[in-house]
Write a protein that holds these residues in place. Sequence first.
Motif, short mmCIF file in Angstrom:
data_model
loop_
_atom_site.label_atom_id
_atom_site.label_comp_id
_atom_site.label_asym_id
_atom_site.label_seq_id
_atom_site.Cartn_x
_atom_site.Cartn_y
_atom_site.Cartn_z
N HIS A 2 0.84 -1.21 0.00
CA HIS A 2 0.00 0.00 0.00
C HIS A 2 0.87 1.26 0.00
CE1 HIS A 2 -3.92 1.88 0.41
NE2 HIS A 2 -3.38 2.71 1.28
N PHE A 3 1.92 1.27 0.81
CA PHE A 3 2.84 2.41 0.82
C PHE A 3 3.46 2.61 -0.56
CE2 PHE A 3 3.86 1.95 5.62
CZ PHE A 3 2.93 2.93 5.95
N LEU A 4 3.90 1.52 -1.19
CA LEU A 4 4.56 1.62 -2.49
C LEU A 4 3.60 2.01 -3.60
CD1 LEU A 4 6.99 -1.43 -2.24
CD2 LEU A 4 7.57 1.00 -2.07
N ALA A 5 2.32 1.72 -3.41
CA ALA A 5 1.31 2.11 -4.40
C ALA A 5 0.96 3.59 -4.30
CB ALA A 5 0.05 1.27 -4.22
N HIS A 6 1.39 4.22 -3.21
CA HIS A 6 1.07 5.65 -2.99
C HIS A 6 2.35 6.42 -2.64
CE1 HIS A 6 -2.65 3.41 -2.17
NE2 HIS A 6 -3.23 4.44 -2.73
N PRO A 7 3.33 6.42 -3.54
CA PRO A 7 4.60 7.09 -3.23
C PRO A 7 4.41 8.59 -3.00
CG PRO A 7 4.49 6.57 -5.55
CD PRO A 7 3.29 5.93 -4.90
N GLY A 8 5.03 9.07 -1.95
CA GLY A 8 4.99 10.50 -1.65
C GLY A 8 3.71 10.98 -1.00
N ALA A 9 2.72 10.11 -0.89
CA ALA A 9 1.43 10.52 -0.30
C ALA A 9 1.50 10.44 1.21
CB ALA A 9 0.31 9.62 -0.81
N VAL A 10 0.78 11.34 1.85
CA VAL A 10 0.61 11.27 3.29
C VAL A 10 -0.64 10.43 3.53
CG1 VAL A 10 0.15 12.58 5.39
CG2 VAL A 10 1.69 13.51 3.66
N LEU A 11 -0.45 9.27 4.15
CA LEU A 11 -1.55 8.33 4.37
C LEU A 11 -1.95 8.39 5.84
CD1 LEU A 11 -0.05 5.39 2.31
CD2 LEU A 11 -1.82 7.00 1.59
N THR A 12 -3.20 8.68 6.08
CA THR A 12 -3.67 8.78 7.46
C THR A 12 -3.82 7.39 8.07
OG1 THR A 12 -6.02 8.66 6.90
CG2 THR A 12 -4.99 10.86 6.90
N LYS A 13 -3.82 7.38 9.38
CA LYS A 13 -4.03 6.13 10.12
C LYS A 13 -5.35 5.50 9.71
CE LYS A 13 -5.62 6.57 14.04
NZ LYS A 13 -6.07 6.92 15.35
N ASP A 14 -6.39 6.30 9.64
CA ASP A 14 -7.71 5.77 9.28
C ASP A 14 -7.72 5.20 7.87
OD1 ASP A 14 -8.81 6.34 11.76
OD2 ASP A 14 -9.52 8.32 11.13
N ALA A 15 -7.05 5.85 6.93
CA ALA A 15 -6.98 5.35 5.56
C ALA A 15 -6.24 4.01 5.51
CB ALA A 15 -6.30 6.37 4.65
N LEU A 16 -5.18 3.90 6.29
CA LEU A 16 -4.42 2.64 6.32
C LEU A 16 -5.25 1.53 6.95
CD1 LEU A 16 -0.92 4.01 7.34
CD2 LEU A 16 -1.61 3.14 5.09
N LEU A 17 -5.93 1.83 8.04
CA LEU A 17 -6.77 0.82 8.69
C LEU A 17 -7.88 0.37 7.74
CD1 LEU A 17 -7.00 2.29 12.30
CD2 LEU A 17 -5.74 0.24 11.59
N ASP A 18 -8.48 1.31 7.02
CA ASP A 18 -9.54 0.95 6.06
C ASP A 18 -9.00 0.12 4.91
OD1 ASP A 18 -11.45 2.30 7.54
OD2 ASP A 18 -11.42 4.10 6.27
N ALA A 19 -7.79 0.41 4.46
CA ALA A 19 -7.21 -0.32 3.34
C ALA A 19 -6.82 -1.75 3.73
CB ALA A 19 -5.98 0.42 2.81
N LEU A 20 -6.30 -1.92 4.95
CA LEU A 20 -5.79 -3.24 5.35
C LEU A 20 -6.79 -4.07 6.12
CD1 LEU A 20 -2.25 -2.00 6.27
CD2 LEU A 20 -2.84 -3.51 4.39
N TRP A 21 -7.70 -3.43 6.81
CA TRP A 21 -8.70 -4.14 7.60
C TRP A 21 -10.09 -3.59 7.27
CZ3 TRP A 21 -3.98 -2.67 9.57
CH2 TRP A 21 -3.15 -3.70 10.04
N PRO A 22 -10.50 -3.69 5.99
CA PRO A 22 -11.77 -3.09 5.59
C PRO A 22 -12.95 -3.71 6.35
CG PRO A 22 -10.96 -4.53 3.87
CD PRO A 22 -9.88 -4.43 4.91
N GLY A 23 -13.76 -2.84 6.93
CA GLY A 23 -14.95 -3.28 7.63
C GLY A 23 -14.72 -3.89 9.00
N ALA A 24 -13.46 -4.01 9.41
CA ALA A 24 -13.15 -4.62 10.71
C ALA A 24 -12.95 -3.53 11.76
CB ALA A 24 -11.90 -5.48 10.61
#
Length: 91
Positions: free
Chosen positions: A43-65
Amino acid sequence: MGTMGDARVIAFGDFRLDLASETLTQNGTPVALSPKSYGLLRHFLAHPGAVLTKDALLDALWPGAEVGDAVLKVCVAELRRALGDAIAAPR
């Protein structure tokens, strides 16, 4: 960083992330990662240079959990160890 050939390999520094086999290597040597830490790195490598929020990361890796911050902290710590990164001098 870039994708190399048809194998879909993302190269960064001494590391290669093979998207087909879902493996990380450093100078050809396999680097062990849990599936979630692999997903976080991808996910980090798919978004180079982007500031990724904690909530966005949690949603991307643990969707709906319903998960807490601790799971993300564990994955980030595992990635830092695997990549030889330090909190005091992040790359």
